[in-house]
Design an enzyme around this catalytic site. Structure first.
Site, short mmCIF file in Angstrom:
data_model
loop_
_atom_site.label_atom_id
_atom_site.label_comp_id
_atom_site.label_asym_id
_atom_site.label_seq_id
_atom_site.Cartn_x
_atom_site.Cartn_y
_atom_site.Cartn_z
N ASP A 51 31.62 0.94 -49.85
CA ASP A 51 32.61 1.58 -50.71
C ASP A 51 33.98 1.20 -50.16
O ASP A 51 34.09 0.67 -49.04
CB ASP A 51 32.44 3.11 -50.67
CG ASP A 51 33.48 3.84 -51.52
OD1 ASP A 51 33.86 3.30 -52.58
OD2 ASP A 51 33.92 4.93 -51.13
N SER A 52 35.00 1.49 -50.94
CA SER A 52 36.36 1.25 -50.46
C SER A 52 36.73 2.22 -49.34
O SER A 52 37.69 1.98 -48.62
CB SER A 52 37.34 1.40 -51.62
OG SER A 52 37.13 2.65 -52.24
N CYS A 110 30.60 2.31 -55.06
CA CYS A 110 32.00 2.41 -55.47
C CYS A 110 32.02 2.06 -56.95
O CYS A 110 31.57 0.98 -57.34
CB CYS A 110 32.83 1.41 -54.67
SG CYS A 110 34.55 1.26 -55.20
N GLU A 139 40.29 12.18 -50.24
CA GLU A 139 40.50 11.52 -48.93
C GLU A 139 41.16 12.49 -47.95
O GLU A 139 40.92 12.45 -46.75
CB GLU A 139 41.38 10.28 -49.09
CG GLU A 139 40.68 9.07 -49.65
CD GLU A 139 39.80 8.36 -48.61
OE1 GLU A 139 40.16 8.31 -47.42
OE2 GLU A 139 38.74 7.85 -49.02
N CYS A 156 33.81 8.19 -60.10
CA CYS A 156 34.43 7.71 -58.87
C CYS A 156 33.69 8.41 -57.74
O CYS A 156 33.45 9.63 -57.81
CB CYS A 156 35.91 8.09 -58.87
SG CYS A 156 36.71 7.78 -57.29
N HIS A 189 34.49 9.37 -54.98
CA HIS A 189 35.22 10.41 -54.25
C HIS A 189 35.13 11.78 -54.93
O HIS A 189 35.36 12.79 -54.29
CB HIS A 189 36.69 10.04 -54.13
CG HIS A 189 36.96 9.00 -53.09
ND1 HIS A 189 36.46 7.73 -53.16
CD2 HIS A 189 37.70 9.07 -51.95
CE1 HIS A 189 36.87 7.05 -52.11
NE2 HIS A 189 37.62 7.83 -51.36
N1 DGL Z 1 35.47 4.45 -54.36
C1 DGL Z 1 36.32 4.25 -55.52
C2 DGL Z 1 35.50 4.44 -56.78
O1 DGL Z 1 34.39 4.96 -56.76
C3 DGL Z 1 37.50 5.18 -55.53
C4 DGL Z 1 38.51 4.96 -54.45
C5 DGL Z 1 39.33 3.71 -54.62
O2 DGL Z 1 40.12 3.60 -55.55
O3 DGL Z 1 39.16 2.82 -53.80
O4 DGL Z 1 35.96 4.07 -57.83
#
Ligand code: DGL
Length: 278
Positions: free
Chosen positions: A18-19, A81, A161, A195, A197
């Site tokens: 993931d990011s 992600c 976050e 998303c 998050h």
């Molecule tokens: N993990 C990203 C998602 O699921 C969200 C966070 C980001 O923008 O990097 O879209």
């Protein structure tokens, strides 16, 4: 010799990326379902957020993260992600063939349709996911009676976050996004947390939306897809001990541990997270 190869393959870890820390919500669901599997998780915290970046950059980041995990030796990749899944899933499947690559958008769409067939779905996601209409396409392909509206909610990534998942500020921001989405009379019956998050904000989003709206995410449906694919490939781990977990982050291991513990549902310390460069 053939048996050796198969044994080695089944015992390899599953790579998850993931990011940032959000994908840990998906990792948790997959680990709960497959407790004997080993996992390596990579959070590209140095380049978070992906959601505001261009598709070219996101695709490059996704390739680099996958290369890093593949060098460790993995039997499957889970792109935990939504943004990277929306932008780069097909490219990753081609580039890393025959590595099985599972994304989170299709499982999320499947979960929403199962919860509200023919429903009006509000997708909360990043700018990049919304721009590509990834959920609209995935839902429309599976349920022609569904209506969909996609709402970019970048501030919710920051709230998650930061660990600000309740209180006045978080409530006001969620209210603002849901009011914007309801403008022009869109009466949604489900909210898709598009998303990784956003599951951390699930209770707050559900409270603001009201009890008539069902809130779904892709985590448990993704876990089902992972299990089915491993079964189909005869690649499930055969060990009986609990699986291991290695955590990599590209920046801020202390922060990753602090916030990531909330996502994973287990306290983490900075020593549990290894700093890596891509
Ligand atoms: N993990 C990203 C998602 O699921 C969200 C966070 C980001 O923008 O990097 O879209």
């Amino acid at each position: 010799m053939h048996v050796m190869t198969t044994t080695t393959h089944t015992s390899l870890p599953i790579g998850v990326f993931d990011s940032g820390v959000g994908g840990l919500t998906v990792l948790k669901a997959v680990r709960d379902k497959l407790p004997h599997e080993d996992f390596i998780y990579l959070g590209d915290t140095a380049r978070l957020p992906y959601g505001t970046k261009s598709p070219v950059s996101i695709a490059r980041y996704a390739t680099q993260a996958t290369e890093k995990l593949q060098k460790q030796g993995i039997k499957m990749l889970v792109v935990a992600c939504n943004t990277a899944s929306a932008v780069a899933l097909d490219a990753l499947r081609k580039q890393f063939h025959p590595l099985p690559v599972v994304g989170v958008v299709e499982p999320g769409a499947t979960a929403a349709i199962a919860a509200k067939p023919g429903g009006s779905h509000l997708v909360l996601a990043t700018e990049a996911t919304v721009r590509l209409h990834a959920y609209s396409e995935a839902i429309a392909e599976r349920d022609e009676n569904a209506t969909i509206r996609e709402q970019a909610c970048e501030m919710l990534v920051s709230l998650a976050e930061e660990g600000w998942t309740d209180g006045d500020i978080a409530t006001a921001i969620v209210e603002r996004y849901l009011n914007d989405a309801a403008a022009e009379g869109f009466a949604f019956t489900s909210i898709i947390l598009g998303c990784t998050h956003f599951p951390l904000l699930r209770d707050l989003i559900a409270a603001v939306a009201g009890s008539s709206v069902v809130v779904v995410d892709s985590a448990s449906t993704t876990a089902d897809v992972v299990q089915q694919r491993l079964e189909k490939d005869s690649a499930l781990a055969t060990r009986t001990r609990a699986g291991s977990l290695k955590l990599f982050a590209t920046d801020g291991v202390t922060r990753f541990a602090r916030v990531g513990g909330q996502f994973l549902g287990t306290p983490l310390s900075a020593n549990d997270v290894q700093l890596v460069d891509l």
